[in-house]
Design a protein around this motif. Structure first.
Motif, PDB file in Angstrom:
ATOM      1  N   THR A  58      -1.242   1.917  -9.486  1.00 46.95           N
ATOM      2  CA  THR A  58      -2.001   0.796 -10.024  1.00 46.95           C
ATOM      3  C   THR A  58      -2.949   0.215  -8.990  1.00 46.95           C
ATOM      4  O   THR A  58      -4.092  -0.137  -9.306  1.00 46.95           O
ATOM      5  CB  THR A  58      -1.049  -0.292 -10.548  1.00 46.95           C
ATOM      6  OG1 THR A  58      -0.181   0.308 -11.515  1.00 46.95           O
ATOM      7  CG2 THR A  58      -1.809  -1.421 -11.187  1.00 46.95           C
ATOM      8  N   ARG A  60      -4.303   1.851  -6.546  1.00 45.46           N
ATOM      9  CA  ARG A  60      -5.393   2.832  -6.409  1.00 45.46           C
ATOM     10  C   ARG A  60      -6.391   2.695  -7.559  1.00 45.46           C
ATOM     11  O   ARG A  60      -7.612   2.698  -7.354  1.00 45.46           O
ATOM     12  CB  ARG A  60      -4.816   4.236  -6.376  1.00 45.46           C
ATOM     13  CG  ARG A  60      -5.846   5.300  -6.154  1.00 45.46           C
ATOM     14  CD  ARG A  60      -5.175   6.646  -5.900  1.00 45.46           C
ATOM     15  NE  ARG A  60      -6.152   7.632  -5.537  1.00 45.46           N
ATOM     16  CZ  ARG A  60      -6.616   8.554  -6.381  1.00 45.46           C
ATOM     17  NH1 ARG A  60      -6.163   8.616  -7.613  1.00 45.46           N
ATOM     18  NH2 ARG A  60      -7.519   9.431  -5.994  1.00 45.46           N
ATOM     19  N   ARG A  61      -5.880   2.535  -8.787  1.00 50.75           N
ATOM     20  CA  ARG A  61      -6.759   2.372  -9.949  1.00 50.75           C
ATOM     21  C   ARG A  61      -7.569   1.075  -9.840  1.00 50.75           C
ATOM     22  O   ARG A  61      -8.761   1.052 -10.124  1.00 50.75           O
ATOM     23  CB  ARG A  61      -5.936   2.349 -11.233  1.00 50.75           C
ATOM     24  CG  ARG A  61      -6.768   2.218 -12.485  1.00 50.75           C
ATOM     25  CD  ARG A  61      -5.911   2.070 -13.725  1.00 50.75           C
ATOM     26  NE  ARG A  61      -5.166   0.822 -13.758  1.00 50.75           N
ATOM     27  CZ  ARG A  61      -5.656  -0.336 -14.214  1.00 50.75           C
ATOM     28  NH1 ARG A  61      -6.879  -0.392 -14.661  1.00 50.75           N
ATOM     29  NH2 ARG A  61      -4.912  -1.407 -14.220  1.00 50.75           N
ATOM     30  N   ASP A  62      -6.903   0.011  -9.391  1.00 62.16           N
ATOM     31  CA  ASP A  62      -7.595  -1.273  -9.269  1.00 62.16           C
ATOM     32  C   ASP A  62      -8.663  -1.239  -8.174  1.00 62.16           C
ATOM     33  O   ASP A  62      -9.733  -1.808  -8.342  1.00 62.16           O
ATOM     34  CB  ASP A  62      -6.600  -2.392  -8.977  1.00 62.16           C
ATOM     35  CG  ASP A  62      -5.736  -2.714 -10.180  1.00 62.16           C
ATOM     36  OD1 ASP A  62      -6.060  -2.246 -11.287  1.00 62.16           O
ATOM     37  OD2 ASP A  62      -4.730  -3.422 -10.005  1.00 62.16           O
ATOM     38  N   HIS A  63      -8.390  -0.579  -7.075  1.00 62.19           N
ATOM     39  CA  HIS A  63      -9.391  -0.472  -6.013  1.00 62.19           C
ATOM     40  C   HIS A  63     -10.579   0.359  -6.488  1.00 62.19           C
ATOM     41  O   HIS A  63     -11.727   0.061  -6.135  1.00 62.19           O
ATOM     42  CB  HIS A  63      -8.784   0.150  -4.762  1.00 62.19           C
ATOM     43  CG  HIS A  63      -7.932  -0.809  -3.988  1.00 62.19           C
ATOM     44  ND1 HIS A  63      -7.803  -0.749  -2.625  1.00 62.19           N
ATOM     45  CD2 HIS A  63      -7.153  -1.848  -4.370  1.00 62.19           C
ATOM     46  CE1 HIS A  63      -7.000  -1.708  -2.213  1.00 62.19           C
ATOM     47  NE2 HIS A  63      -6.590  -2.381  -3.273  1.00 62.19           N
ATOM     48  N   HIS A  64     -10.303   1.373  -7.273  1.00 59.19           N
ATOM     49  CA  HIS A  64     -11.384   2.209  -7.797  1.00 59.19           C
ATOM     50  C   HIS A  64     -12.274   1.415  -8.751  1.00 59.19           C
ATOM     51  O   HIS A  64     -13.495   1.585  -8.760  1.00 59.19           O
ATOM     52  CB  HIS A  64     -10.798   3.426  -8.502  1.00 59.19           C
ATOM     53  CG  HIS A  64     -11.815   4.351  -9.070  1.00 59.19           C
ATOM     54  ND1 HIS A  64     -12.646   5.114  -8.284  1.00 59.19           N
ATOM     55  CD2 HIS A  64     -12.153   4.633 -10.349  1.00 59.19           C
ATOM     56  CE1 HIS A  64     -13.450   5.823  -9.059  1.00 59.19           C
ATOM     57  NE2 HIS A  64     -13.160   5.547 -10.320  1.00 59.19           N
ATOM     58  N   ARG A  65     -11.660   0.524  -9.542  1.00 54.86           N
ATOM     59  CA  ARG A  65     -12.419  -0.273 -10.511  1.00 54.86           C
ATOM     60  C   ARG A  65     -12.841  -1.634  -9.963  1.00 54.86           C
ATOM     61  O   ARG A  65     -13.426  -2.435 -10.687  1.00 54.86           O
ATOM     62  CB  ARG A  65     -11.583  -0.483 -11.766  1.00 54.86           C
ATOM     63  CG  ARG A  65     -11.330   0.798 -12.516  1.00 54.86           C
ATOM     64  CD  ARG A  65     -10.587   0.537 -13.788  1.00 54.86           C
ATOM     65  NE  ARG A  65     -10.347   1.794 -14.492  1.00 54.86           N
ATOM     66  CZ  ARG A  65      -9.693   1.894 -15.619  1.00 54.86           C
ATOM     67  NH1 ARG A  65      -9.216   0.805 -16.184  1.00 54.86           N
ATOM     68  NH2 ARG A  65      -9.516   3.061 -16.178  1.00 54.86           N
ATOM     69  N   HIS A  66     -12.497  -1.915  -8.715  1.00 56.58           N
ATOM     70  CA  HIS A  66     -12.844  -3.173  -8.048  1.00 56.58           C
ATOM     71  C   HIS A  66     -12.290  -4.396  -8.782  1.00 56.58           C
ATOM     72  O   HIS A  66     -12.991  -5.375  -9.007  1.00 56.58           O
ATOM     73  CB  HIS A  66     -14.363  -3.317  -7.883  1.00 56.58           C
ATOM     74  CG  HIS A  66     -14.980  -2.196  -7.130  1.00 56.58           C
ATOM     75  ND1 HIS A  66     -14.760  -1.996  -5.786  1.00 56.58           N
ATOM     76  CD2 HIS A  66     -15.785  -1.188  -7.526  1.00 56.58           C
ATOM     77  CE1 HIS A  66     -15.409  -0.928  -5.392  1.00 56.58           C
ATOM     78  NE2 HIS A  66     -16.050  -0.411  -6.432  1.00 56.58           N
ATOM     79  N   THR A  69      -5.464  -6.532  -7.434  1.00 55.24           N
ATOM     80  CA  THR A  69      -4.265  -5.704  -7.390  1.00 55.24           C
ATOM     81  C   THR A  69      -3.092  -6.431  -8.034  1.00 55.24           C
ATOM     82  O   THR A  69      -3.111  -7.636  -8.226  1.00 55.24           O
ATOM     83  CB  THR A  69      -3.917  -5.339  -5.937  1.00 55.24           C
ATOM     84  OG1 THR A  69      -3.744  -6.538  -5.196  1.00 55.24           O
ATOM     85  CG2 THR A  69      -5.004  -4.504  -5.302  1.00 55.24           C
TER      86      THR A  69
END
Length: 73
Positions: A58, A60-66, A69
């Protein structure tokens, strides 16, 4: 945002399950029940790995979508 909250609480619950099953493992090993100790040790490892994996995925997904967290509060 709902996914972050779900992951945070699910990982918290899995971490608690991991701690409890580690206690079961120690009690079973101390009383000479090797099979139960092995089973609860595997359950503890699976619970902790799932908790860490859920949060890491999660984040990683949040960092990718800015986006923010996961957090509990």
């Amino acid at each position: 945002m709902k996914l972050n909250l779900f992951v945070a609480w699910s990982a918290f619950a899995l971490a608690l399950i991991g701690v409890i099953t580690i206690a079961f493992t120690l009690v079973a090993a101390g009383s000479g029940h090797g099979g139960f100790a092995l089973a609860s040790g595997v359950a503890a490892a699976v619970a902790v790995v799932l908790a860490v994996g859920m949060v890491a995925g999660t984040v990683r997904r949040d960092h990718h979508r800015h986006i923010e967290t996961p957090h509990l509060f």
